[in-house]
Design a protein around this motif. Structure first.
Motif, PDB file in Angstrom:
ATOM      1  N   SER A  77       0.870  -1.185   0.000  1.00 16.45           N
ATOM      2  CA  SER A  77       0.000   0.000   0.000  1.00 16.45           C
ATOM      3  C   SER A  77       0.902   1.229   0.000  1.00 16.45           C
ATOM      4  O   SER A  77       2.126   1.112   0.230  1.00 16.45           O
ATOM      5  CB  SER A  77      -0.899   0.036   1.249  1.00 16.45           C
ATOM      6  OG  SER A  77      -0.136   0.280   2.412  1.00 16.45           O
ATOM      7  N   GLY A  78       0.306   2.388  -0.244  1.00 15.19           N
ATOM      8  CA  GLY A  78       1.080   3.625  -0.151  1.00 15.19           C
ATOM      9  C   GLY A  78       1.631   3.794   1.257  1.00 15.19           C
ATOM     10  O   GLY A  78       2.785   4.184   1.445  1.00 15.19           O
ATOM     11  N   MET A  79       0.811   3.483   2.263  1.00  9.83           N
ATOM     12  CA  MET A  79       1.265   3.626   3.644  1.00  9.83           C
ATOM     13  C   MET A  79       2.387   2.646   3.976  1.00  9.83           C
ATOM     14  O   MET A  79       3.280   2.961   4.758  1.00  9.83           O
ATOM     15  CB  MET A  79       0.098   3.451   4.625  1.00  9.83           C
ATOM     16  CG  MET A  79      -0.949   4.572   4.586  1.00  9.83           C
ATOM     17  SD  MET A  79      -0.298   6.262   4.407  1.00  9.83           S
ATOM     18  CE  MET A  79       0.767   6.385   5.826  1.00  9.83           C
ATOM     19  N   GLU A  82       5.444   4.246   2.632  1.00  4.67           N
ATOM     20  CA  GLU A  82       5.877   5.368   3.465  1.00  4.67           C
ATOM     21  C   GLU A  82       6.512   4.881   4.769  1.00  4.67           C
ATOM     22  O   GLU A  82       7.549   5.386   5.196  1.00  4.67           O
ATOM     23  CB  GLU A  82       4.683   6.282   3.784  1.00  4.67           C
ATOM     24  CG  GLU A  82       4.139   6.960   2.542  1.00  4.67           C
ATOM     25  CD  GLU A  82       3.099   8.037   2.874  1.00  4.67           C
ATOM     26  OE1 GLU A  82       2.998   8.446   4.050  1.00  4.67           O
ATOM     27  OE2 GLU A  82       2.400   8.477   1.949  1.00  4.67           O
ATOM     28  N   TYR A 103      -1.182  14.474   3.241  1.00  8.78           N
ATOM     29  CA  TYR A 103      -2.208  13.429   3.281  1.00  8.78           C
ATOM     30  C   TYR A 103      -2.434  13.007   4.748  1.00  8.78           C
ATOM     31  O   TYR A 103      -1.469  12.792   5.495  1.00  8.78           O
ATOM     32  CB  TYR A 103      -1.738  12.244   2.438  1.00  8.78           C
ATOM     33  CG  TYR A 103      -2.640  11.038   2.485  1.00  8.78           C
ATOM     34  CD1 TYR A 103      -3.879  11.057   1.858  1.00  8.78           C
ATOM     35  CD2 TYR A 103      -2.259   9.876   3.148  1.00  8.78           C
ATOM     36  CE1 TYR A 103      -4.717   9.948   1.900  1.00  8.78           C
ATOM     37  CE2 TYR A 103      -3.083   8.763   3.191  1.00  8.78           C
ATOM     38  CZ  TYR A 103      -4.314   8.808   2.570  1.00  8.78           C
ATOM     39  OH  TYR A 103      -5.136   7.718   2.608  1.00  8.78           O
ATOM     40  N   GLU A 146       4.607  16.979  -0.314  1.00  6.41           N
ATOM     41  CA  GLU A 146       3.591  16.465  -1.215  1.00  6.41           C
ATOM     42  C   GLU A 146       3.195  17.699  -2.015  1.00  6.41           C
ATOM     43  O   GLU A 146       2.982  18.762  -1.419  1.00  6.41           O
ATOM     44  CB  GLU A 146       2.443  16.009  -0.320  1.00  6.41           C
ATOM     45  CG  GLU A 146       1.372  15.211  -0.939  1.00  6.41           C
ATOM     46  CD  GLU A 146       0.340  14.820   0.140  1.00  6.41           C
ATOM     47  OE1 GLU A 146       0.703  14.354   1.229  1.00  6.41           O
ATOM     48  OE2 GLU A 146      -0.842  15.023  -0.133  1.00  6.41           O
ATOM     49  N   ASP A 175       5.977  12.797  -2.066  1.00  3.37           N
ATOM     50  CA  ASP A 175       4.825  11.952  -2.372  1.00  3.37           C
ATOM     51  C   ASP A 175       4.276  12.447  -3.712  1.00  3.37           C
ATOM     52  O   ASP A 175       3.719  13.539  -3.797  1.00  3.37           O
ATOM     53  CB  ASP A 175       3.801  12.092  -1.240  1.00  3.37           C
ATOM     54  CG  ASP A 175       2.570  11.211  -1.435  1.00  3.37           C
ATOM     55  OD1 ASP A 175       2.254  10.866  -2.591  1.00  3.37           O
ATOM     56  OD2 ASP A 175       1.909  10.886  -0.432  1.00  3.37           O
ATOM     57  N   THR A 177       1.955  11.054  -5.649  1.00  6.36           N
ATOM     58  CA  THR A 177       0.697  10.377  -5.985  1.00  6.36           C
ATOM     59  C   THR A 177      -0.210  11.206  -6.900  1.00  6.36           C
ATOM     60  O   THR A 177      -0.790  10.682  -7.857  1.00  6.36           O
ATOM     61  CB  THR A 177      -0.069  10.035  -4.683  1.00  6.36           C
ATOM     62  OG1 THR A 177       0.756   9.203  -3.879  1.00  6.36           O
ATOM     63  CG2 THR A 177      -1.381   9.328  -4.968  1.00  6.36           C
ATOM     64  N   SER A 197       1.216   6.299  -3.702  1.00 12.83           N
ATOM     65  CA  SER A 197       0.113   5.405  -3.460  1.00 12.83           C
ATOM     66  C   SER A 197      -0.306   4.958  -4.858  1.00 12.83           C
ATOM     67  O   SER A 197      -0.919   5.714  -5.606  1.00 12.83           O
ATOM     68  CB  SER A 197      -1.047   6.114  -2.768  1.00 12.83           C
ATOM     69  OG  SER A 197      -2.176   5.257  -2.844  1.00 12.83           O
ATOM     70  N   THR A 199      -2.435   2.925  -5.487  1.00  6.40           N
ATOM     71  CA  THR A 199      -3.873   2.707  -5.424  1.00  6.40           C
ATOM     72  C   THR A 199      -4.609   3.734  -6.294  1.00  6.40           C
ATOM     73  O   THR A 199      -5.746   3.503  -6.700  1.00  6.40           O
ATOM     74  CB  THR A 199      -4.326   2.883  -3.943  1.00  6.40           C
ATOM     75  OG1 THR A 199      -3.416   2.183  -3.106  1.00  6.40           O
ATOM     76  CG2 THR A 199      -5.727   2.393  -3.713  1.00  6.40           C
ATOM     77  N   LYS A 200      -3.965   4.847  -6.579  1.00  7.86           N
ATOM     78  CA  LYS A 200      -4.609   5.966  -7.256  1.00  7.86           C
ATOM     79  C   LYS A 200      -4.325   5.890  -8.769  1.00  7.86           C
ATOM     80  O   LYS A 200      -4.719   4.929  -9.403  1.00  7.86           O
ATOM     81  CB  LYS A 200      -4.151   7.275  -6.617  1.00  7.86           C
ATOM     82  CG  LYS A 200      -4.097   7.240  -5.075  1.00  7.86           C
ATOM     83  CD  LYS A 200      -5.472   7.107  -4.424  1.00  7.86           C
ATOM     84  CE  LYS A 200      -5.389   6.751  -2.940  1.00  7.86           C
ATOM     85  NZ  LYS A 200      -4.608   7.651  -2.100  1.00  7.86           N
ATOM     86  N   ALA A 210      -1.873  -0.522  -3.407  1.00  8.40           N
ATOM     87  CA  ALA A 210      -0.437  -0.797  -3.523  1.00  8.40           C
ATOM     88  C   ALA A 210       0.356   0.497  -3.410  1.00  8.40           C
ATOM     89  O   ALA A 210      -0.203   1.594  -3.482  1.00  8.40           O
ATOM     90  CB  ALA A 210      -0.135  -1.478  -4.861  1.00  8.40           C
TER      91      ALA A 210
HETATM   92  C1  LIG Z   1      -3.979   7.500  -0.788  1.00  6.46           C
HETATM   93  C2  LIG Z   1      -2.753   8.262  -0.510  1.00  6.46           C
HETATM   94  C3  LIG Z   1      -1.738   7.734   0.301  1.00  6.46           C
HETATM   95  C4  LIG Z   1      -1.865   6.382   1.005  1.00  6.46           C
HETATM   96  O1  LIG Z   1      -1.852   5.329   0.118  1.00  6.46           O
HETATM   97  P1  LIG Z   1      -2.621   3.926   0.350  1.00  6.46           P
HETATM   98  O2  LIG Z   1      -2.369   3.200  -0.919  1.00  6.46           O
HETATM   99  O3  LIG Z   1      -4.058   4.249   0.604  1.00  6.46           O
HETATM  100  O4  LIG Z   1      -1.980   3.288   1.530  1.00  6.46           O
HETATM  101  C5  LIG Z   1      -0.587   8.490   0.480  1.00  6.46           C
HETATM  102  N1  LIG Z   1      -0.450   9.707  -0.087  1.00  6.46           N
HETATM  103  C6  LIG Z   1      -1.411  10.248  -0.862  1.00  6.46           C
HETATM  104  C7  LIG Z   1      -1.205  11.585  -1.462  1.00  6.46           C
HETATM  105  C8  LIG Z   1      -2.591   9.551  -1.096  1.00  6.46           C
HETATM  106  O5  LIG Z   1      -3.552  10.107  -1.850  1.00  6.46           O
END
Ligand SMILES: *Cc1c(COP(=O)(O)O)cnc(C)c1O
Length: 385
Positions: A77-79, A82, A103, A146, A175, A177, A197, A199-200, A210
């Motif tokens: 995950s993004g977390m 991190e 975030y 960020e 970051d 993302t 992240s 995931t986005k 992821a």
């Molecule tokens: C969603 C997000 C995260 C966390 O990522 P996950 O994949 O949800 O763990 C970190 N930074 C930003 C900017 C995000 O939008």
């Protein structure tokens, strides 16, 4: 090779050796362990799937290439990405300087987890880079930013922050993302570590959780790589396949996200029921010049203030048909969110109001649907006000 060619080919060069099938798409390697002929050396280079997996390595190669970086590392995950970065590059007693508009999950990691390991954080308004120097302490090790931020679309100058950080040997983490490497390449601007992240936008279809890290420095890579295996928050081979599939269309999707976002930002800007629009691509954005300088596009995220009270906001949101009321962002479908009630509800009301996350603030993640349909959906819901 240019970005789009790399997005499609890097990491998936067909294997033409005797007996191989020449796959054009990297297979999903589900095997958790890998047999060897020799007790000392793993024959194919792989031992155990947490440590290394061919599908994951293909994704790591591709994302590294797109960020113009040397090394990519994938996480569950993004977390997870991190946390592994923080635990790999910091130790007890260290201090982080973080952008004050990060975030929420990142702030939670800093305030409620790293805090227990005696790692200290100062939140600083880094829209003005000279605030960085003033916040540096003898134990400062890292700067975490960020840009643009969520949901207020504030930017910070990656080159200038990296230049100042270098004088004090601080590690700069960005970051990326929101912009993705298609619109912004922090390593080229002097940053040391990029986190995502995935995931986005990277996966882009709202079906994978992821994360990823990209770095250039071999020493930094070694430390994060060690903990990627030691802590073990790695994505599954199937998720890595979906990430690879997502990356192949990243450039096409980002172009369309941005095209739609520009049209919608301009529509909202001239609408009488909208108080203010926050989008880095608008000339009215206070940091539009910085956006033009460090980004090659303005992305697909827009925030705006409605001229409405809490009931009006509710009515507006319930009258939308295409925009889905949901958290998250970066997928092909358009999402809408009321940060004070949803993504940012955990911030105390006083603080929220002070920074501008009022009840009439709306954030949208513009999808890649037909933009006329999206605008008429918004227009229709605005009529309910
Ligand atoms: C969603 C997000 C995260 C966390 O990522 P996950 O994949 O949800 O763990 C970190 N930074 C930003 C900017 C995000 O939008």
């Amino acid at each position: 090779m240019k970005f789009s060619t790399r997005a499609i080919h890097i990491g998936e060069e067909p294997d033409f050796r005797e007996g191989s099938s020449g796959d054009v798409v990297i297979p999903i390697h589900l095997s958790t362990t890998f047999a060897r002929k020799d007790v000392e050396v793993p024959t194919g280079g792989y031992e155990y799937s947490r440590t290394g997996n061919p599908t994951r390595f293909a994704f790591e190669k591709k994302i590294a290439s797109l960020e113009n970086g040397k090394f990519g590392l994938a996480f569950s995950s993004g977390m997870a990405a991190e946390s592994t970065v923080a635990f790999s590059l910091l130790k007890s007693g260290d201090h982080i300087i973080a952008f004050d508009d990060l975030y929420g999950g990142t702030k939670r990691l800093f305030n409620k987890v790293l805090n227990n390991f005696n790692i200290e954080v100062s939140y600083v308004d880094l829209t003005n880079p000279s605030n960085l120097e003033a916040a540096i302490k003898p134990n400062t090790r890292m700067v975490w930013i960020e840009t643009p931020t969520n949901p207020l679309m504030k930017l910070c100058d990656i080159s200038e922050i990296s230049r100042i950080a270098k004088k004090y040997s601080l590690i700069v983490v960005v970051d990326n993302t929101f912009m993705t490497p298609y619109f912004q390449k922090p390593l080229d601007l002097g940053a040391d570590v990029v986190v995502h992240s995935c995931t986005k936008y990277i996966s882009g279809h709202s079906d994978v959780v992821a994360g990823a890290v990209v770095v250039n420095d071999e020493e930094i890579r070694k430390k994060i790589r060690f903990n990627q295996n030691a802590i073990g928050a790695v994505p599954s081979p199937f998720d890595c396949y979906l990430l690879i599939r997502g990356l192949k269309t990243l450039h096409v999707r980002m172009e369309r996200h941005e095209y739609n976002a520009k049209m919608i930002a301009s529509f909202l800007s001239s609408h009488p029921k909208v108080e203010k629009v926050l989008y880095p691509g608008l000339e009215s954005h206070p940091q539009h010049d910085l956006a033009k300088k460090q980004m090659s596009g303005f992305g697909g995220m827009i925030s705006f203030y409605l001229k409405a009270d809490a009931n009006g906001v509710k009515r507006f949101l319930s009258n939308l048909n295409i925009f889905l009321l949901a958290e998250s962002l970066g997928g092909v479908e358009s999402l809408i969110n009321n940060p004070s009630k949803m993504t940012h509800a955990s911030i105390p009301e006083e603080e929220r109001k002070k920074i501008g996350i009022t009840d009439n603030l709306i954030r949208i993640s513009v999808g890649i649907e037909d933009v006329e349909d999206l605008i008429s959906d918004l227009d229709n819901a605005l009529k309910s006000l």
